[in-house]
Design a protein around this motif. Structure first.
Motif, PDB file in Angstrom:
ATOM      1  N   ILE A 105       4.113   3.249 -70.689  1.00 42.63           N
ATOM      2  CA  ILE A 105       4.697   1.979 -70.484  1.00 42.63           C
ATOM      3  C   ILE A 105       4.953   0.081 -69.933  1.00 42.63           C
ATOM      4  O   ILE A 105       5.284   0.046 -70.568  1.00 42.63           O
ATOM      5  N   ASN A 106       3.718   0.204 -69.629  1.00 41.58           N
ATOM      6  CA  ASN A 106       3.126  -1.394 -70.136  1.00 41.58           C
ATOM      7  C   ASN A 106       3.104  -2.162 -71.519  1.00 41.58           C
ATOM      8  O   ASN A 106       3.575  -2.683 -71.204  1.00 41.58           O
ATOM      9  N   GLU A 107       2.538  -1.297 -72.109  1.00 32.85           N
ATOM     10  CA  GLU A 107       2.497  -1.770 -73.288  1.00 32.85           C
ATOM     11  C   GLU A 107       3.812  -2.014 -74.504  1.00 32.85           C
ATOM     12  O   GLU A 107       4.519  -2.549 -74.980  1.00 32.85           O
ATOM     13  N   ASP A 108       4.579  -0.665 -73.956  1.00 33.69           N
ATOM     14  CA  ASP A 108       6.120  -0.998 -74.483  1.00 33.69           C
ATOM     15  C   ASP A 108       6.930  -1.511 -74.047  1.00 33.69           C
ATOM     16  O   ASP A 108       7.302  -2.645 -74.584  1.00 33.69           O
ATOM     17  N   ASP A 109       6.436  -2.634 -72.252  1.00 31.11           N
ATOM     18  CA  ASP A 109       7.065  -3.896 -71.890  1.00 31.11           C
ATOM     19  C   ASP A 109       6.801  -5.404 -72.968  1.00 31.11           C
ATOM     20  O   ASP A 109       7.372  -5.997 -72.850  1.00 31.11           O
ATOM     21  N   HIS A 110       4.995  -5.211 -72.940  1.00 27.39           N
ATOM     22  CA  HIS A 110       5.124  -6.115 -73.845  1.00 27.39           C
ATOM     23  C   HIS A 110       5.704  -6.131 -75.727  1.00 27.39           C
ATOM     24  O   HIS A 110       6.334  -7.088 -75.772  1.00 27.39           O
ATOM     25  N   LEU A 111       5.890  -5.031 -76.267  1.00 28.90           N
ATOM     26  CA  LEU A 111       6.120  -5.297 -77.489  1.00 28.90           C
ATOM     27  C   LEU A 111       8.179  -5.614 -76.953  1.00 28.90           C
ATOM     28  O   LEU A 111       8.448  -6.285 -78.251  1.00 28.90           O
ATOM     29  N   PHE A 112       8.497  -5.119 -76.441  1.00 27.58           N
ATOM     30  CA  PHE A 112       9.744  -5.223 -75.841  1.00 27.58           C
ATOM     31  C   PHE A 112      10.365  -6.723 -75.606  1.00 27.58           C
ATOM     32  O   PHE A 112      10.469  -6.938 -76.310  1.00 27.58           O
ATOM     33  N   GLY A 113       9.156  -7.547 -74.830  1.00 25.75           N
ATOM     34  CA  GLY A 113       8.470  -8.943 -75.095  1.00 25.75           C
ATOM     35  C   GLY A 113       9.046  -9.176 -76.155  1.00 25.75           C
ATOM     36  O   GLY A 113       9.719 -10.493 -76.539  1.00 25.75           O
ATOM     37  N   LEU A 114       8.387  -9.207 -76.957  1.00 28.23           N
ATOM     38  CA  LEU A 114       7.955  -9.766 -77.930  1.00 28.23           C
ATOM     39  C   LEU A 114       8.859  -9.460 -79.293  1.00 28.23           C
ATOM     40  O   LEU A 114       9.215 -10.898 -79.120  1.00 28.23           O
ATOM     41  N   SER A 115       9.533  -8.404 -79.592  1.00 24.95           N
ATOM     42  CA  SER A 115      10.947  -8.434 -80.012  1.00 24.95           C
ATOM     43  C   SER A 115      11.978  -9.195 -79.134  1.00 24.95           C
ATOM     44  O   SER A 115      12.754  -9.846 -80.261  1.00 24.95           O
ATOM     45  N   ALA A 116      11.859  -9.648 -77.741  1.00 25.64           N
ATOM     46  CA  ALA A 116      12.776 -10.331 -77.970  1.00 25.64           C
ATOM     47  C   ALA A 116      13.309 -11.175 -77.941  1.00 25.64           C
ATOM     48  O   ALA A 116      13.838 -12.439 -78.169  1.00 25.64           O
ATOM     49  N   CYS A 117      11.437 -13.093 -77.853  1.00 18.92           N
ATOM     50  CA  CYS A 117      11.467 -13.860 -77.951  1.00 18.92           C
ATOM     51  C   CYS A 117      11.629 -13.823 -80.047  1.00 18.92           C
ATOM     52  O   CYS A 117      11.974 -14.892 -80.129  1.00 18.92           O
ATOM     53  N   LYS A 118      11.021 -12.880 -80.650  1.00 18.98           N
ATOM     54  CA  LYS A 118      11.826 -12.891 -82.389  1.00 18.98           C
ATOM     55  C   LYS A 118      13.689 -12.615 -82.174  1.00 18.98           C
ATOM     56  O   LYS A 118      14.040 -13.371 -83.330  1.00 18.98           O
ATOM     57  N   LYS A 119      13.792 -12.092 -81.669  1.00 22.01           N
ATOM     58  CA  LYS A 119      15.969 -11.750 -81.360  1.00 22.01           C
ATOM     59  C   LYS A 119      16.165 -13.037 -81.022  1.00 22.01           C
ATOM     60  O   LYS A 119      17.271 -13.588 -81.087  1.00 22.01           O
ATOM     61  N   TYR A 120      15.488 -13.601 -79.950  1.00 21.22           N
ATOM     62  CA  TYR A 120      16.589 -14.561 -79.237  1.00 21.22           C
ATOM     63  C   TYR A 120      16.312 -16.061 -78.804  1.00 21.22           C
ATOM     64  O   TYR A 120      16.571 -16.489 -78.483  1.00 21.22           O
ATOM     65  N   GLY A 121      14.912 -16.170 -79.336  1.00 22.75           N
ATOM     66  CA  GLY A 121      14.330 -17.651 -79.729  1.00 22.75           C
ATOM     67  C   GLY A 121      13.458 -17.871 -78.193  1.00 22.75           C
ATOM     68  O   GLY A 121      13.354 -19.111 -77.779  1.00 22.75           O
TER      69      GLY A 121
END
Length: 760
Positions: A105-121
């Protein structure tokens, strides 16, 4: 050493202090005009979108969150209609990155953050690369700017930036192009004179200031503006170490006058264009003044359980038993019979023996601090006993330069362990001491159990805050508590050579390049916020915790440490609410929440529990309330605490109460603005009362007409206390301090999410 003025002051030409009474009576100075000459006023004016400087509506230049807050912020903004990041938003990963809890779950949060930066800039800083505040200093802060962060230590004042730490709700407002709304704050001058002794570090100065202003609330919710000739006697890296600790004074934010050293710092980080000179005008007015003679400050220690519990190290070593017994008494209150913690047994042959030293994070891990510690340990060692030393440089660029200059080799050779850029020791997710262990740390906080111990399971340790220099001196003395003044090795610090290569190669720079087609990566622990209902005309509260400690910290409201791994799961995290302070709270709150869920599903609360039938039957016997309908009365839990909310900006201290059915807090006063804002943004009523509470856990409080009351004067709100087993209702008077129109609407809607769904 430090003196506080009992009235406002005028600062003339940045170097002469004139008391307000003298200035007005003898010199006919214009206070209101001089207010406009502070650094603070001019920064706030340039960011205020309203025409009224008394009622600020602020837009920030950039924002930052770490990995135990950014998931919640983004999930809330998504639910409210956000489609892109409208300002630079930096997501760092310095909190969950070493929490060995919860599988993926920790690394899941990190991947969520990276995908959010790609999606929302956005801008994504991967784990172990930098702690959030060091990255913001190195890459984002600039003179005259404002940065909002979902962490209480968002402080970049030494670089001329007003950094504000708030709960996630305030960041959501910026993501939705709304504003940060506050009354114009009072501004306090921190007038620095003299020059720090070579053996005195930034933590020593910070602790001395905290000790002088915390208990009396001298700077609470105000801006600390650092001025005076003493500023020039410190490097910017050194100033950063003082500035980040201003959070522990409960001030709103801080800013420093800038100079050639500020310019050199920014230029050496490749951002010379972010510099401009900031200084007060020729005649500037301040609402108070903290006068600090830097030359007189000596190495300090903040004993458990607060950064304001300060002594000089010499004072403690001269009288250890009397001082440590006071701490043991407080430890007994914290443990409440569940664990034992002793300190007097640490005094061996008249000397205090500690078990652990930590130099870490945004306060301790700076280049200058670590370099000084390395010099202190050159040719010395920590010994092979039970004392250990760990050092966490604040960023990979800092670590790289320390390696190049040989400091890391010196530290390792002395027996220190070098770790990556990680905030864990500051919040109980790394280097937790052994049971009954005493740790000295150059980090930000030493609240009860923040180092990771669990009194409820018979474990207890504690932390004292010190500067890296004295920690290194203690390490060189085998763990015997030692002031840095005992060594003569200070001040020989070569200039820091910053290299941004690691950022260029590893940080994702997506600002201004959103990709709407990008999919968010949501691991199984990442959950949406549960539905929350709107406020009804009448409410019935059940007291599920009554805490009479002088201060209740956010660490007590929702513990840090391994629980941080669950912060992407609102209901999962809520299971830990008050777990180390009032373990029965969650069960009580859930029982009340079940009544409310039954009501919202169409049930009659009076048929759900005999106790509720008795309460509503008694309510209808009150004058004016014979027609009260239980099916139209919201039922929720309430916490009473004397002064809740000191410490972290984490919104989960409030959101966890809300998802468990919390409807209100009642207190004498809120310890910080940011906690009260979190309570409001999660749709809870921020009640206050002057009297001692005559209600107890398990009692009910009926608050009639509260929805209508939110439209008017909130200084006197009628409420009625019902104690099960008694046939009486006792009237009490509650109040709510000033609310903006938007805050009133948020509470009526039941949460910021509900409010924004209707608005957007």
């Amino acid at each position: 050493m430090i003196s506080l003025y009992s009235e406002g002051i005028f600062l003339l030409h940045g170097s002469e202090i004139v008391s307000e009474s003298q200035a007005v009576q003898e010199m006919c100075m214009d206070r209101e005009k001089a207010r406009h000459e502070t650094i603070t006023y001019n920064i706030l004016k340039s960011h205020n979108t309203a025409g009224d400087m008394n009622r600020l509506r602020l837009k920030f230049d950039s924002m930052t969150s770490h990995d135990i807050t950014f998931v919640g912020v983004i999930q809330t903004a998504r639910a409210s209609g956000m489609e892109r990041f409208p300002l630079p938003y930096v997501l760092t990963n310095c909190h969950n990155s070493l929490c060995a809890v919860g599988g993926t779950i920790n690394e899941d949060d990190h991947l969520f953050g990276l995908s959010a930066c790609k999606k929302y800039g956005g801008i994504f800083v991967p784990p172990h690369i930098a702690v959030m505040h060091q990255y913001m200093r190195e890459m984002m802060a600039g003179c005259g700017s404002m940065i909002l962060g979902s962490d209480s230590h968002t402080r970049y004042g030494a670089l001329g930036t007003l950094g504000v730490g708030e709960g996630g709700g305030e960041l959501v407002k910026q993501l939705l192009c709304d504003t940060y709304d506050i009354a114009y704050p009072e501004v306090i001058a921190v007038y620095l004179e003299g020059k720090p002794q070579p053996y005195v570090g930034p933590q020593d100065i910070a602790l001395a200031i905290i000790g002088a202003v915390f208990q009396n609330g001298y700077v609470k919710n105000k801006v600390m503006e650092f001025v005076g000739p003493g500023v020039a006697e410190m490097t910017t890296d050194y100033r950063n170490g003082i500035d980040v600790m201003t959070t522990e004074t409960t001030c709103l934010t801080s800013v420093w006058k800038t100079d050639g050293d500020t310019k050199n710092y920014l230029e050496s980080h490749g951002r010379g264009d972010a510099y401009r000179e900031l200084k007060p005008g020729a005649v500037a007015y301040y609402d108070g003044c903290v006068r600090v003679n830097l030359s007189e400050i000596r190495p300090m220690i903040a004993l458990p359980f607060h950064p304001s519990n300060v002594y000089t190290i010499d004072e403690l070593n001269e009288n250890p038993y009397d001082i440590l017994r006071q701490v043991e008494e407080k430890a007994a209150q914290v443990a409440d019979g569940r664990a034992e913690f002793t300190l007097c047994d640490k005094v061996v042959d008249g000397k205090i023996q500690v078990q652990q030293g930590i130099i870490a994070g945004c306060a301790g891990g700076n280049y200058t601090n670590v370099m000084e510690a390395a010099h202190a340990l050159r040719g010395r060692n920590c010994g092979s006993g039970d004392f250990s030393l760990a050092v966490y440089p604040s960023s990979q660029p800092v670590l790289a330069d320390l390696i190049t200059k040989g400091a890391v080799t010196e530290l390792i050779g002395a027996g220190a362990v070098i770790r990556t850029a990680f905030c864990g020791p500051c919040f109980g997710a790394g280097d937790t001491p052994a049971h009954n262990g005493f740790s000295i740390r150059h980090t930000t906080r030493n609240f009860p159990n923040r180092e990771g111990s669990k009194p409820g399971k018979g474990q207890m340790a504690a932390v004292a805050l010190m500067d890296a220099r004295s920690i290194a001196a203690t390490a060189a003395n085998g763990g015997v508590l030692t002031s840095a003044q005992a060594l003569d090795c200070w001040g020989d610090v070569p200039d820091h050579e910053f290299d941004r290569t690691v950022y260029k190669n590893r940080v994702y720079f997506g600002w201004g390049r959103p990709n709407a087609e990008e999919k968010l990566v949501c691991g199984p622990n990442i959950k949406d916020w549960p539905e929350m209902g709107g406020l009804t005309e009448h409410i019935l509260l059940k007291v599920c915790a009554r805490i009479m400690d002088p201060v209740t910290t956010t660490d007590e409201l929702i513990p840090s440490g391994e629980t941080s791994s669950f912060r992407s799961n609102p209901l999962g995290l809520a299971e830990f609410t008050l777990s180390r302070r009032e373990p029965a709270y969650v069960g009580r709150a859930k029982e009340v929440d079940a009544f409310e869920k039954g009501r919202r599903a169409g049930g009659n609360p009076e048929e759900l529990a005999e106790e509720l039938s008795q309460v509503f039957g008694r309510i209808r016997r009150l004058p004016e309330f014979a027609a009260v309908n239980a099916t139209e009365t919201e039922i929720g839990s309430v916490i009473y605490a004397v002064r809740p909310g000191d410490g972290s900006a984490r919104e989960q201290a409030a959101s966890c109460q809300r998802v468990l059915g919390g409807l209100a807090n009642i207190c004498r006063e809120y310890a910080t603005k940011r906690y009260r804002s979190n309570v409001i943004n999660w749709g809870m009523l921020p009640f206050q009362m002057e009297e001692e509470p005559e209600f107890d856990t398990g009692d009910y409080i009926f608050v009639p007409g509260i929805r209508d009351a939110l439209a008017g004067d909130l200084s006197r709100i009628r409420a009625y206390v019902y104690r099960p087993g008694r046939d009486t209702f006792d009237e009490i008077t509650l109040s709510i301090a000033e609310l903006t129109l938007e805050e009133r609407q948020i509470i009526r809607a039941g949460s910021l999410i509900n409010y924004n769904r209707k608005k957007h």
